[in-house]
Design a protein around this motif. Structure first.
Motif, mmCIF file in Angstrom:
data_model
loop_
_atom_site.group_PDB
_atom_site.id
_atom_site.type_symbol
_atom_site.label_atom_id
_atom_site.label_comp_id
_atom_site.label_asym_id
_atom_site.label_seq_id
_atom_site.Cartn_x
_atom_site.Cartn_y
_atom_site.Cartn_z
ATOM 1 N N ASN A 1 0.578 -1.207 0.019
ATOM 2 C CA ASN A 1 -0.033 0.019 -0.170
ATOM 3 C C ASN A 1 0.712 1.402 0.025
ATOM 4 O O ASN A 1 0.600 2.209 -0.670
ATOM 5 C CB ASN A 1 -0.929 -0.045 1.199
ATOM 6 N N TYR B 1 -5.707 1.046 1.817
ATOM 7 C CA TYR B 1 -4.701 1.799 0.837
ATOM 8 C C TYR B 1 -4.867 3.486 1.614
ATOM 9 O O TYR B 1 -4.003 4.233 1.535
ATOM 10 C CB TYR B 1 -5.539 1.870 -0.472
ATOM 11 N N TYR C 1 -8.663 13.471 -0.749
ATOM 12 C CA TYR C 1 -8.246 12.427 -1.643
ATOM 13 C C TYR C 1 -8.063 11.064 -0.799
ATOM 14 O O TYR C 1 -8.693 9.865 -1.171
ATOM 15 C CB TYR C 1 -6.674 12.555 -2.101
ATOM 16 N N ARG D 1 3.829 6.248 -5.561
ATOM 17 C CA ARG D 1 3.774 6.274 -6.938
ATOM 18 C C ARG D 1 2.652 6.731 -7.705
ATOM 19 O O ARG D 1 2.498 6.829 -8.732
ATOM 20 C CB ARG D 1 4.052 4.746 -7.469
ATOM 21 N N ASP D 2 1.667 7.252 -6.895
ATOM 22 C CA ASP D 2 0.326 7.556 -7.109
ATOM 23 C C ASP D 2 0.370 9.019 -7.540
ATOM 24 O O ASP D 2 0.609 9.709 -6.659
ATOM 25 C CB ASP D 2 -0.682 7.238 -6.266
ATOM 26 N N SER D 3 0.448 9.500 -8.886
ATOM 27 C CA SER D 3 0.380 10.767 -9.106
ATOM 28 C C SER D 3 -0.688 11.516 -8.542
ATOM 29 O O SER D 3 -0.723 12.904 -8.178
ATOM 30 C CB SER D 3 0.341 10.981 -10.769
ATOM 31 N N LEU D 4 -1.919 11.033 -8.258
ATOM 32 C CA LEU D 4 -3.105 11.829 -8.031
ATOM 33 C C LEU D 4 -2.661 12.081 -6.518
ATOM 34 O O LEU D 4 -3.642 13.155 -6.093
ATOM 35 C CB LEU D 4 -4.402 10.836 -7.873
ATOM 36 N N PHE D 5 -2.071 11.329 -5.598
ATOM 37 C CA PHE D 5 -1.788 11.588 -4.276
ATOM 38 C C PHE D 5 -0.735 12.859 -4.280
ATOM 39 O O PHE D 5 -1.041 13.903 -3.379
ATOM 40 C CB PHE D 5 -1.150 10.387 -3.619
ATOM 41 N N GLN E 1 2.267 1.758 -3.591
ATOM 42 C CA GLN E 1 1.242 2.506 -4.238
ATOM 43 C C GLN E 1 0.819 3.688 -4.069
ATOM 44 O O GLN E 1 0.706 4.652 -5.012
ATOM 45 C CB GLN E 1 -0.045 1.681 -4.271
ATOM 46 N N VAL E 2 0.799 4.224 -3.124
ATOM 47 C CA VAL E 2 0.700 5.555 -2.454
ATOM 48 C C VAL E 2 1.897 6.697 -2.990
ATOM 49 O O VAL E 2 1.782 7.577 -3.634
ATOM 50 C CB VAL E 2 0.872 5.815 -1.083
ATOM 51 N N THR F 1 -10.683 7.920 -1.348
ATOM 52 C CA THR F 1 -10.033 6.823 -1.668
ATOM 53 C C THR F 1 -10.641 5.676 -0.460
ATOM 54 O O THR F 1 -10.849 4.420 -0.776
ATOM 55 C CB THR F 1 -8.586 6.560 -1.200
#
Length: 326
Positions: free
Chosen positions: A76, A283, A270, A82-86, A79-80, A274
């Motif tokens: 998790n 996540y 965000y 690497r997340d562009s939205l985060f 992923q956080v 999520t």
């Protein structure tokens, strides 16, 4: 023979301390007993959810099924990161902080100084500046939503009456940020105002009287006396405002919903989307822990900086002259 009673006030007895400088055991027990209710509430509502969030961040927990789910380790967290939205949401929170923090600090200081120098109606002005802070966020958002509504809102009508182009407060990114910032200034400005007002009241009036006798103008008194003496309060207001701005959620979510096209969505929204809209509880917990570490790092850095700036430097002593032998 008459005696004259001494007019000196009796000295208060010094607090009893042990050999190591600690208070006696009875005082420590009393302090622990009085702080126990707060510690219980703190552990239940702050430390407990924090530990639970750390546990959930290592599982693929969903909010629609019971149980923790399967163990995923640090998946998790990767992923956080690497997340562009985060990171887009993180930038929105930082942008909001960079814009609102200077305005909140400077305006609060300015209006606190002006209110302290008003002779008549001082209580009214203090109450008027602080009153919006106690209004619920939902009520404030509803009021400003009516004010921003195109064609019928108060602000669009004012812009149209003076011949200025009416900004789109709801449908554009720049207009949305302007709407949120204006709402935040009006709503939360009173807290910093009260802190500065309390600090100004602690300044001895004799200092201003002496400065006035020496010929200092009101502006010189503010610049050379008030502002320097309020530096500790300014540091406190600054760090509190930074932390409060980084945690922005209510006004953006209620007024714009993070729009248009998620261009104003902060990081807490965000996390909310999520965890409670996409039902990815594990996540969302990992994203919360990452954001928590960032805020703690900012607080620790500010504390270290403040401690270094307030620690007095050791006095420099000239080297002793060498003794000459005959």
């Amino acid at each position: 023979m008459t005696t004259v009673a001494s007019t000196r006030p009796a000295r208060r007895p010094a607090p009893v301390r042990t050999a190591r400088g600690r208070p006696p055991r009875s005082d420590r027990r009393a302090g622990l007993l009085l702080s126990t209710p707060f510690l219980v509430v703190y552990l239940l509502f702050l430390a407990g959810p924090l530990l639970m969030g750390i546990v959930l961040s290592f599982f693929n927990t969903t909010t629609v099924k019971d149980g923790l789910g399967d163990w995923v380790g640090v998946s998790n967290y990767t992923q956080v990161l690497r997340d562009s939205l985060f990171w887009d949401a993180m930038w929105h929170s930082v942008l909001f902080t960079l814009i609102t923090t200077p305005l909140m600090v400077v305006l609060a200081l300015l209006f606190a100084i002006l209110a302290s120098r008003i002779r008549r109606g001082r209580v009214f002005y203090r109450l008027a500046f602080f009153a919006p802070y106690v209004v619920p966020s939902s009520v404030v958002a509803l009021i400003f939503l009516w004010m921003y509504t195109p064609q019928v809102g108060l602000l669009p009508k004012l812009f149209g009456a003076v011949g200025l182009p009416v900004p789109d407060f709801i449908g554009s990114t720049s207009g949305g940020w302007t709407a949120v910032i204006l709402m935040t200034l009006w709503w939360t400005f009173g807290f910093n105002f009260v802190l500065y007002t309390a600090a100004i009241q602690d300044v001895p009036p004799d200092v201003y009287e002496a400065a006035a006798i020496d010929g200092a103008s009101p502006w010189q008194q503010i610049r050379l006396i008030t502002v320097p003496l309020l530096r500790p309060t300014t540091g406190l207001v600054l760090i509190l405002q930074i932390l409060a701005s980084l945690k922005v959620f209510d006004q953006i979510y209620l007024l714009l919903g993070g729009g248009p096209d998620q261009s104003t969505r902060p990081v807490i929204e965000y996390i909310y989307d999520t965890g409670f809209t996409s039902y990815r509880g594990g996540y969302g917990a990992a994203a919360t822990m990452v954001y928590f570490v960032i805020i703690v790092a900012i607080s620790a850095a500010w504390y270290a900086l403040r401690r270094r700036s307030t620690t007095p430097a050791a006095p420099r002593t000239a080297p002793l002259p060498e003794r000459r032998t005959p």
